[in-house]
Design an enzyme around this catalytic site. Structure first.
Site, PDB file in Angstrom:
ATOM      1  N   GLY A   1     -19.876   6.998   5.838  1.00 27.72           N
ATOM      2  CA  GLY A   1     -18.961   7.274   4.726  1.00 27.72           C
ATOM      3  C   GLY A   1     -19.627   6.873   3.424  1.00 27.72           C
TER       4      GLY A   1
ATOM      5  CE  LYS B   1      -4.525   0.794   0.722  1.00 27.12           C
ATOM      6  NZ  LYS B   1      -5.701   0.065   0.262  1.00 27.12           N
TER       7      LYS B   1
ATOM      8  N   GLY C   1     -18.700   7.642   0.206  1.00 31.08           N
ATOM      9  CA  GLY C   1     -17.819   7.968  -0.917  1.00 31.08           C
ATOM     10  C   GLY C   1     -18.068   6.990  -2.050  1.00 31.08           C
ATOM     11  CG  ASN C   2     -15.137   6.599  -5.191  1.00 34.12           C
ATOM     12  OD1 ASN C   2     -15.819   7.227  -5.984  1.00 34.12           O
ATOM     13  ND2 ASN C   2     -13.884   6.917  -4.919  1.00 34.12           N
ATOM     14  CB  VAL C   3     -16.913   1.664  -1.220  1.00 28.74           C
ATOM     15  CG1 VAL C   3     -17.486   0.300  -0.895  1.00 28.74           C
ATOM     16  CG2 VAL C   3     -15.561   1.520  -1.893  1.00 28.74           C
TER      17      VAL C   3
HETATM   18  P1  NAD Z   1     -13.793   7.693  -0.598  1.00 26.63           P
HETATM   19  O1  NAD Z   1     -12.696   8.631  -0.323  1.00 26.63           O
HETATM   20  O2  NAD Z   1     -14.471   7.724  -1.934  1.00 26.63           O
HETATM   21  O3  NAD Z   1     -14.933   7.848   0.506  1.00 26.63           O
HETATM   22  C1  NAD Z   1     -14.702   7.996   1.859  1.00 26.63           C
HETATM   23  C2  NAD Z   1     -15.864   8.807   2.413  1.00 26.63           C
HETATM   24  O4  NAD Z   1     -15.778   8.809   3.835  1.00 26.63           O
HETATM   25  C3  NAD Z   1     -15.844  10.271   1.952  1.00 26.63           C
HETATM   26  O5  NAD Z   1     -17.105  10.652   1.472  1.00 26.63           O
HETATM   27  C4  NAD Z   1     -15.471  11.032   3.233  1.00 26.63           C
HETATM   28  O6  NAD Z   1     -16.034  12.327   3.288  1.00 26.63           O
HETATM   29  C5  NAD Z   1     -16.068  10.120   4.295  1.00 26.63           C
HETATM   30  N1  NAD Z   1     -15.513  10.272   5.624  1.00 26.63           N
HETATM   31  C6  NAD Z   1     -14.237  10.495   6.002  1.00 26.63           C
HETATM   32  N2  NAD Z   1     -14.150  10.564   7.350  1.00 26.63           N
HETATM   33  C7  NAD Z   1     -15.414  10.361   7.821  1.00 26.63           C
HETATM   34  C8  NAD Z   1     -15.982  10.294   9.115  1.00 26.63           C
HETATM   35  N3  NAD Z   1     -15.245  10.465  10.217  1.00 26.63           N
HETATM   36  N4  NAD Z   1     -17.316  10.057   9.235  1.00 26.63           N
HETATM   37  C9  NAD Z   1     -18.089   9.891   8.135  1.00 26.63           C
HETATM   38  N5  NAD Z   1     -17.597   9.943   6.883  1.00 26.63           N
HETATM   39  C10 NAD Z   1     -16.286  10.178   6.734  1.00 26.63           C
HETATM   40  O7  NAD Z   1     -13.221   6.222  -0.290  1.00 26.63           O
HETATM   41  P2  NAD Z   1     -13.767   4.825  -0.808  1.00 26.63           P
HETATM   42  O8  NAD Z   1     -13.020   4.440  -2.014  1.00 26.63           O
HETATM   43  O9  NAD Z   1     -15.262   4.853  -0.826  1.00 26.63           O
HETATM   44  O10 NAD Z   1     -13.275   3.857   0.369  1.00 26.63           O
HETATM   45  C11 NAD Z   1     -13.956   3.812   1.620  1.00 26.63           C
HETATM   46  C12 NAD Z   1     -13.244   2.825   2.538  1.00 26.63           C
HETATM   47  O11 NAD Z   1     -13.240   1.525   1.936  1.00 26.63           O
HETATM   48  C13 NAD Z   1     -11.772   3.151   2.802  1.00 26.63           C
HETATM   49  O12 NAD Z   1     -11.443   2.754   4.118  1.00 26.63           O
HETATM   50  C14 NAD Z   1     -11.022   2.298   1.811  1.00 26.63           C
HETATM   51  O13 NAD Z   1      -9.719   2.003   2.217  1.00 26.63           O
HETATM   52  C15 NAD Z   1     -11.900   1.061   1.814  1.00 26.63           C
HETATM   53  N6  NAD Z   1     -11.783   0.268   0.591  1.00 26.63           N
HETATM   54  C16 NAD Z   1     -12.066   0.825  -0.619  1.00 26.63           C
HETATM   55  C17 NAD Z   1     -11.963   0.050  -1.771  1.00 26.63           C
HETATM   56  C18 NAD Z   1     -12.306   0.605  -3.125  1.00 26.63           C
HETATM   57  O14 NAD Z   1     -12.456  -0.194  -4.078  1.00 26.63           O
HETATM   58  N7  NAD Z   1     -12.471   1.908  -3.272  1.00 26.63           N
HETATM   59  C19 NAD Z   1     -11.564  -1.295  -1.682  1.00 26.63           C
HETATM   60  C20 NAD Z   1     -11.309  -1.846  -0.416  1.00 26.63           C
HETATM   61  C21 NAD Z   1     -11.414  -1.040   0.710  1.00 26.63           C
END
Ligand code: NAD
Length: 365
Positions: free
Chosen positions: A194, A94, A196-198
């Site tokens: 949260g 990572k 975001g994307n996921v």
């Molecule tokens: P992202 O950056 O698109 O979304 C994260 C969201 O969390 C954002 O909207 C942000 O504003 C919000 N956030 C941050 N701190 C917060 C808090 N204290 N309370 C509430 N919301 C908060 O990220 P993502 O790609 O959606 O990933 C989310 C999680 O899943 C991460 O931990 C990432 O490591 C994990 N993950 C993602 C993937 C992937 O394919 N994108 C794969 C495996 C794991």
């Protein structure tokens, strides 16, 4: 050994890298610095027994370099076990870039980062994580082939997040089946922290199934957008952890299952996308078990994204990716049962399977 969240203010009292709590025999840690672009990054390569270390790059405004180091050590280790339990021939790695992705991410900075990735000769392969977009990976691709999650237009598999969310949804259904006797999530009160994307993609699956979804985020604009799109409720309170709910889905950052929150949970199931949800794996895994809360291991159920990007390296077969991601349902159910039979935490049950696969490969060599 488990990697624990540590008080980074205390770090000066111990050996800074190899002596700290999050260090778990990582093979290589690369500190990257470039004065001109302001790049400060750390690449963590935890283990390459099963294959090259693949894992996303996170850009985050860490409060200190210690926090960034601690994060990359924990995240890269998590990738080792994620790929191992998913049956992929990948090791764990990572990267973190220190800085505010909105204000400090420039094309020059991403290109320089790509050059550092390239200098590792394929031992580390990068992808998106928090603070990164597919377009950033496209830029990195111009300086190194050791990157995945690039856009379909550039021959990649695009944003892995929808597949990650689908896998989380499968894992959540398995945990519901185990806990409530049915995988049907209709009517279940599910808090998604949260969006975001996921998180957003997960909300889509859950709302389609008729779950009562409540969303929380630090970004008000996103909250309103997702509420309007899926007709879900925004959480207005101050302390989500103590709310009445059936399922808590952490989809923001890690370590939200910790000493402060553990006594407050009313949810019977915790299943979400965030990496490293347990602040201290053994301790908090055990505390959840004692409270009768079913925790679907994060590194197992959020593997959809890595399944998707791995396919970029071998052969991109959409049907096979979906099949593997749907299999997260079966593996989760097996692990939850295995934990009960052996009276161990669900974390340990998942970890044991992953470690056994790594050990077997090591013995073959
Ligand atoms: P992202 O950056 O698109 O979304 C994260 C969201 O969390 C954002 O909207 C942000 O504003 C919000 N956030 C941050 N701190 C917060 C808090 N204290 N309370 C509430 N919301 C908060 O990220 P993502 O790609 O959606 O990933 C989310 C999680 O899943 C991460 O931990 C990432 O490591 C994990 N993950 C993602 C993937 C992937 O394919 N994108 C794969 C495996 C794991």
């Amino acid at each position: 050994m488990s990697t624990d969240i540590i008080d980074t203010k205390e770090l000066h009292k111990i050996d800074p890298v190899f002596g700290q709590g999050s260090f778990d025999n990582h093979e290589q840690i690369v500190f990257c610095n470039d004065k001109d672009t302001g790049l400060k990054a750390i690449i963590g390569i935890h283990n390459t027994v099963l294959g090259p270390a693949l894992g996303g790059t996170r850009m985050w405004n860490y409060s200190s370099e210690w926090d960034a180091l601690n994060d990359v050590l924990r995240l890269s280790r998590g990738m080792t076990f994620k790929s191992a339990i998913t049956g992929l021939d990948l090791g764990g790695g990572k990267a973190v870039i220190i800085g505010d992705a909105k204000a400090q991410k420039t094309p020059e900075l991403m290109l320089k980062f790509g050059e550092f990735v390239h200098s590792l000769g394929g031992k580390y392969i990068t992808a998106e994580d928090v603070g990164m977009k597919t377009s950033d990976m496209d830029l990195v691709r111009t300086v190194t082939p050791h990157v995945t999650g690039i856009s379909e237009a550039n021959g990649g598999s695009g944003n892995p997040s929808p597949i990650t969310a689908y896998g989380v949804y499968m894992g959540m259904k398995a945990a519901a089946k185990y806990t409530y006797g049915t995988e049907d999530l209709q009517g279940k009160v599910i808090y998604v922290q949260g969006i975001g994307n996921v998180g957003e993609s997960l909300v889509e699956h859950l709302s389609k199934e008729g779950a009562k979804v409540v969303i929380s985020d630090i970004n008000q604009e996103r909250l309103e957008e997702v509420r309007d799109k899926y007709g879900v409720k925004i959480y207005e309170g101050k302390n989500l952890y103590s709310e009445e709910m059936d399922i808590y889905a952490p989809c923001a950052l890690g370590a939200t299952v910790n000493d402060d929150t553990i006594g407050q949970f009313k949810a019977k199931v915790i299943a979400g996308a965030a990496n490293n949800q347990l602040a201290v794996e053994q301790k908090h895994g055990k505390a959840l078990r004692e409270k009768g809360i079913v925790w679907a291991p994060d590194f197992l159920i959020n593997a959809g994204g890595i399944i998707n990007v791995y396919a970029e390296l071998v052969k991109y077969d959409r049907a096979e990716i979906i099949r593997k991601t749907e299999n997260i349902y079966n593996t989760t159910l097996e692990i939850l049962k295995n934990a009960d039979v052996n009276d161990i935490t669900t974390y340990q049950a998942a970890f044991n399977i992953a470690q056994a696969r790594i050990d077997a490969r090591k013995n073959e060599k």
